[in-house]
Design an enzyme around this catalytic site. Structure first.
Site, mmCIF file in Angstrom:
data_model
loop_
_atom_site.group_PDB
_atom_site.id
_atom_site.type_symbol
_atom_site.label_atom_id
_atom_site.label_comp_id
_atom_site.label_asym_id
_atom_site.label_seq_id
_atom_site.Cartn_x
_atom_site.Cartn_y
_atom_site.Cartn_z
ATOM 1 N N SER A 110 0.848 -1.196 0.000
ATOM 2 C CA SER A 110 0.000 0.000 0.000
ATOM 3 C C SER A 110 0.878 1.238 0.000
ATOM 4 O O SER A 110 2.027 1.197 0.467
ATOM 5 C CB SER A 110 -0.890 0.005 1.246
ATOM 6 O OG SER A 110 -1.568 1.233 1.398
ATOM 7 N N TYR A 131 -2.153 -0.113 10.677
ATOM 8 C CA TYR A 131 -2.214 -0.590 9.292
ATOM 9 C C TYR A 131 -0.934 -0.226 8.547
ATOM 10 O O TYR A 131 -0.350 -1.065 7.847
ATOM 11 C CB TYR A 131 -3.428 0.020 8.587
ATOM 12 C CG TYR A 131 -3.548 -0.360 7.137
ATOM 13 C CD1 TYR A 131 -3.875 -1.661 6.761
ATOM 14 C CD2 TYR A 131 -3.343 0.582 6.128
ATOM 15 C CE1 TYR A 131 -3.986 -2.004 5.429
ATOM 16 C CE2 TYR A 131 -3.462 0.249 4.790
ATOM 17 C CZ TYR A 131 -3.781 -1.056 4.444
ATOM 18 O OH TYR A 131 -3.887 -1.402 3.107
#
Length: 260
Positions: free
Chosen positions: A140, A153
């Site tokens: 990501s 995250y």
């Protein structure tokens, strides 16, 4: 492309919907046999039926929770040799670190990091033995640009990038490629869990990536030595600037970062 993927076995985790489902579909369209894994048997069967009916392609499914090591070992033994592994399974919860539960922290690392590493270790022996293969890890932009309310995250995605970058060097002489995919927000069900208030999606909805376009890009680089895919281009530029001048980006971008 068709010649490169024809007859190859591609295992995709988290393939019951979203980006994983689209990767499976476009891989099958190029002649690969796709092996789909996810926790939901019903959703896997829906994807499998669509691939078979639309494309007439070979498709197998296995129920798999990548947070359970024993399940990973069992599924990979049943699946047989894998030519391309797409580690797509993952989830996020956007909360400040002070408010996030230790249970959520543990779950995110078990799925996003430990599960990815375990799947990779199961796939690698065959790949290194045949001197070819491809590990594709869905990371990501959060692994490159740290932002508020996604500390846990982001930590998992930083770990994925660190593991992938080291692994790439370890496998440099084996013919096995390692690619990280670093997308910004994609229009999928990911945000049902990550963004429970819906505020983030409302703020950046028009900038969200199309899962079909991301999936097609990923399939196009399979079995090549592509190091990274960074999407969208403008966000990739911000991440590069962040590496050079983190304090400046954090100061200027703080307001935008808090939109989640």
């Amino acid at each position: 492309m068709a010649d490169r993927l024809k007859g190859k076995n591609i295992l995709i985790t988290g393939a019951s919907g979203g980006l994983g489902e689209r990767i499976a579909y476009y891989s099958a369209a190029e002649g690969a046999e796709v092996i789909l894994t996810a926790r939901s048997e019903a959703r896997l069967q829906t994807v499998r039926e669509k691939i078979i009916s639309d494309l007439g392609a070979a498709c197998r499914t296995f129920v798999l929770d990548v947070s359970r090591t024993e399940e990973i070992e069992s599924v990979f033994k049943a699946a047989g040799p894998i030519d391309i592994l797409v580690n797509n399974a993952g989830f996020g919860i956007f909360e400040p670190a002070l408010e996030a539960s230790l249970e959520d922290m543990k779950s995110m690392f078990e799925v996003n990091v430990f599960g990815l590493i375990a799947c990779t270790k199961m796939a690698l022996p065959h790949m290194t033995a045949q001197n070819s293969g491809h590990i594709i890890n869905i990371a990501s932009q959060a692994g490159k640009i740290s932002t508020p309310k996604s500390s846990l995250y982001a930590a998992t995605k930083h770990a994925v990038l660190g593991f992938s970058n080291s692994l790439r060097m370890e496998l440099a002489e084996t013919g096995v490629n390692v690619t990280t995919v670093n997308p910004g927000p994609i229009r999928t069900d990911f945000f049902n869990a990550a963004d429970k208030t819906g505020d983030y999606v409302k703020s950046i909805g028009k900038w969200m990536l199309d899962p079909d376009q991301v999936a097609q890009k990923i399939v196009s680089i399979m079995l090549t030595n592509k190091r990274e895919i960074n999407l969208p281009v403008w966000m990739s530029g911000v991440s590069k600037l962040y590496q050079l001048c983190p304090a400046v980006v954090e100061k200027i971008g703080r307001g935008a970062f808090y939109k989640k």
